[in-house]
Structures are given as structure tokens and as C-alpha cells.
Design an enzyme around this catalytic site. Structure first.
Site, PDB file in Angstrom:
ATOM      1  N   ASP A 102       0.859  -1.180   0.000  1.00  7.95           N
ATOM      2  CA  ASP A 102       0.000   0.000   0.000  1.00  7.95           C
ATOM      3  C   ASP A 102       0.898   1.234   0.000  1.00  7.95           C
ATOM      4  OD1 ASP A 102      -3.240   0.343   0.846  1.00  7.95           O
ATOM      5  OD2 ASP A 102      -1.992   2.128   1.085  1.00  7.95           O
ATOM      6  N   ASP A 111      -7.535  -4.383  -4.912  1.00  6.37           N
ATOM      7  CA  ASP A 111      -8.645  -3.656  -4.293  1.00  6.37           C
ATOM      8  C   ASP A 111      -8.271  -2.179  -4.158  1.00  6.37           C
ATOM      9  OD1 ASP A 111     -11.029  -3.059  -3.043  1.00  6.37           O
ATOM     10  OD2 ASP A 111     -10.372  -3.737  -1.060  1.00  6.37           O
ATOM     11  N   CYS A 170     -14.702  -0.220  -6.457  1.00 11.74           N
ATOM     12  CA  CYS A 170     -15.681   0.273  -5.489  1.00 11.74           C
ATOM     13  C   CYS A 170     -16.396   1.529  -5.985  1.00 11.74           C
ATOM     14  CB  CYS A 170     -15.010   0.551  -4.151  1.00 11.74           C
ATOM     15  SG  CYS A 170     -13.665   1.766  -4.225  1.00 11.74           S
TER      16      CYS A 170
END
Length: 395
Positions: free
Chosen positions: A249, A297, A337
Site C-alpha cells: 500500500d 482492491d 468500489c
């Protein structure tokens, strides 16, 4: 009660199940009002359409609460709506941590309530709900208390930018006595620390809870890469069964929290790295490093209709890079998303990426958000999360 009359041929959105009435759909308003007031909405023929709250600071002038002419919008009304939402969650999900209210999907537009063990987090995005904040908290606590659930604290995370469109300030803080905002929850057998004050959204992405569980079968005894791991949701679920899990990340804080969560579970098969996802995927390809499972994601690449074209390029590139470092027969888990990225387009983009790198995709499963984030037919905004699982082979 103030009456709002729509123009001829307007109101099609609410006729198909939506709750929003835009300012350009309105012909006239019968009297003065205060923003946040409940008003009656009628068609140009004076047919009753519903009751809702009004706010002329917003392009969405009215958000409907009911289409029942006999209903009274009072404490009893809101308590029943909240009770309906809670009873639904008790039927369909593990309620230790869950979303109790999901805005329009629970006919409470502008209101989100998340439960993390014995803490509630309120996100209020509209003025109509904001002016009723105290009442809503009171009703929710009463319902849970009557069900034998003791809530130790309530926190507000009304700091989303969308509040500015309602003429509201972005705020956060305690709606109860102060408490430790680091909450330990258990998700699918994995311990996680959730910071409701400073974590993303209301503290954690509850919408992926059951998708985290769904990937375990394909991760057993495998080498797994979790891209955009945040605080380790997918990675730590995989670590229950995988041989090795690497989570990456760009956020130092997220990786710090992911490491803390891993230690909390005594995992020895995880490592977390602060790095840009595209840089890492490119580096893996150049080093011929491969994985059995790659999970994508990323944050929403598009937050408006105007940026879908550029977002498509981003989704295509990240999926292409992920497939390049998968072993033949490996698995790709790819998520989006964004409500502005429809499922059909998302699948088309991933298929284009597979053709570019000469891979063949077998669709294992199509998933969406958890049942506590219900999708209402006719309300496209309520269906936003896509989670696709593929097996990837050479052509």
C-alpha cells in the site's frame, strides 16, 4: 404542510424506485419553509407522491422518506425504520460488526450507521438527517438496548466531502461520553484493530467483509499478493490458510496498522510494504517474480461520470500488470468500489487486459458488497462494489 408540485413529465426517478427529487424537476412550492422541513410532494396533476425533507442548498432538493400518505414523520416513524434495518441485519449477517443503516437502501437517505462490537459510528451526509441527529442516536440506542445489546459509545464520522453540497461543515467527534476509539473486532476469525476516529470512511471497509472470506479457498497453501491492502483485510484473511502473503500500500499509516493486525493474530507468514502498486507490479515483472494469487482492491479510480474514460485506463493497466505476474492457473481477484464503473464495463476492461497479455480468463465468481449493504433494484447508486474472481491461464 408545505406542498411541492413537480413539473409535467418529471418524477420519473421516484416512479422507478428512487428517492431523489432534483431542483429542476420542481414547478412550484406552496409556502415558506426551513431547510430540513418535511414537505409533501405531488405531481403536476396534484397526485400524492410522498413525504420527504427539503434542502435548497443542494441540487437534490428533496429526499423522500415515505410514499404512504397516512404516515407521520415523527420519532415513532424513525424508530420503526431503524428497527426494520436492524432486524434485517440480524437475519442475514453476523451483527458483531456490520452496517446497520445504508442510507437510501434502508429508506433513510443520508444516514449511515456502522456497528463495531460495542461502538456505533454515525455518518450523516444530508441536512435533513443532520437536524434529526439527536433523535436518530436516541432511537438506535433504544432499539439495541431493548435487544439486550449494551453500546459503550457513539462516534460521528460526518467528514465526507459530500456534506459541503448540502451546505454543511465536515465534522467528526463523540456523540457520547469519550472512549478509546481503537476497537478490536473479529472478522471471519481474524482479529482487527479498527480506529473509528481516524480510519477510512467510518473506520473500516465493512462492505468487503464476506469477500475477504470468499478468497480463502483459492489461497490455501499459496503465495499471495494483496495490492492496496489498506489495513490488511484481504491479506490477513488469506494468511489464515496461505503459505506466504505480501501486502502492499502507498500509505505508511495503513501499512503500520496492517502490521499491528498481523501481530495481533500471531501470523508469521505475512509481510507488508509501503510502495506504489504500479511500481511494485512492474518490478515483480522485471524480476520474473510470480504469485499464485493476486488481489486488487484499489481506491475508486473514478468518482464521477466524467472520469470513467481515464479510470478505465487505470483499471486496464493494473489488471494487465497483475496477470503478467501470475503463475499459469493462478487466481486474480479484482475489485472496483465505484458506482460509476458498471459491472459490464468492468468485465470488459479486464477481458481487454487479458487479451493484451495473451491470457485466458475463467470466471470463478462474481461478487458484490455484503448483505448489510443491500442493493435496491431501480437504485443504481446502491450497487457499487464489484469483486470478480478469475482463474488465469495462458492462451
Amino acid at each position: 404542510m408545505v406542498k411541492v408540485t413537480l413539473k409535467k413529465n418529471e418524477g420519473r426517478t421516484i416512479s422507478s424506485g428512487g428517492l431523489w427529487i432534483f431542483d429542476n424537476e420542481v414547478d412550484c412550492i406552496s409556502d415558506k419553509y426551513v431547510n430540513g422541513d418535511i414537505v409533501e410532494v405531488v405531481s403536476y396533476k396534484d397526485d400524492f407522491l410522498g413525504y420527504g425533507y427539503i434542502n435548497d442548498n443542494s441540487k437534490i432538493l428533496i429526499r423522500l422518506l415515505t410514499r404512504n400518505k397516512d404516515e407521520v414523520i415523527d420519532k415513532k416513524f424513525f424508530k420503526q425504520r431503524l428497527l426494520d434495518a436492524w432486524m434485517y441485519r440480524k437475519d442475514v449477517v453476523d451483527t458483531s460488526s456490520c452496517r446497520i443503516v445504508f442510507s437510501d437502501s434502508d429508506r433513510l437517505p443520508g444516514l449511515i450507521i456502522d456497528k463495531f462490537e460495542d461502538v456505533l459510528v454515525f455518518e450523516i451526509d444530508t441536512l435533513g438527517m443532520d437536524v434529526r441527529k439527536k433523535l436518530l442516536v436516541e432511537c438506535m440506542l433504544e432499539i439495541l438496548s431493548e435487544d439486550g445489546i449494551n453500546i459503550k459509545g457513539v462516534y460521528e464520522r460526518s467528514d465526507a466531502k459530500v456534506r459541503e453540497l448540502e451546505g454543511l461543515k465536515r465534522i467528526k467527534g463523540f456523540l457520547s461520553e469519550e472512549f478509546d476509539t481503537n476497537i478490536e473486532v473479529i472478522e471471519n476469525g481474524v482479529k482487527l484493530l479498527v480506529n473509528v476516529a481516524d480510519g477510512q470512511k467510518t473506520g473500516y471497509f465493512l462492505d468487503q467483509k464476506y469477500n475477504h472470506l470468499a478468497i480463502r479457498d483459492i489461497c490455501k497453501d499459496k503465495r499471495v499478493l494483496d495490492c492496496c491492502t489498506h489495513t490488511g483485510g484481504f491479506a490477513l484473511s488469506a494468511a489464515k490458510v496461505a503459505k506466504e502473503v505480501i501486502g502492499i500500500d502507498a500509505s505508511d499509516l495503513a501499512i503500520k496498522q496492517a502490521n499491528e493486525n498481523s501481530k495481533l493474530n500471531n501470523f508469521t507468514n505475512t509481510s507488508f510494504i509501503v510502495v506504489d502498486v504500479f511500481d511494485y507490479l512492474n518490478e515483480c515483472e522485471s524480476k520474473h517474480e510470480q504469485f499464485d494469487v493476486v488481489i486488487l482492491d484499489p481506491p475508486a479510480f473514478t468518482k464521477s461520470k466524467n472520469s470513467v474514460k481515464n479510470a478505465s485506463k487505470g483499471y486496464r493497466e493494473i489488471n494487465y500488470r497483475a496477470m503478467k505476474i501470475l503463475k499459469p492457473g493462478g487466481y486474480l481477484v479484482s475489485c472496483s468500489c465505484s458506482e460509476y464503473m458498471p459491472k459490464d464495463l468492468f468485465l470488459k476492461i479486464i477481458n481487454e487486459a487479458s487479451r493484451s497479455c495473451h491470457k485466458r480468463l475463467r470466471l470463478v465468481e462474481q461478487r458484490t458488497q455484503g448483505r448489510d449493504h443491500p442493493i435496491i433494484l431501480g437504485n443504481n447508486v446502491s450497487e457499487y462494489l464489484k469483486c470478480m474472481i478469475f482463474q488465469v491461464n495462458d492462451r
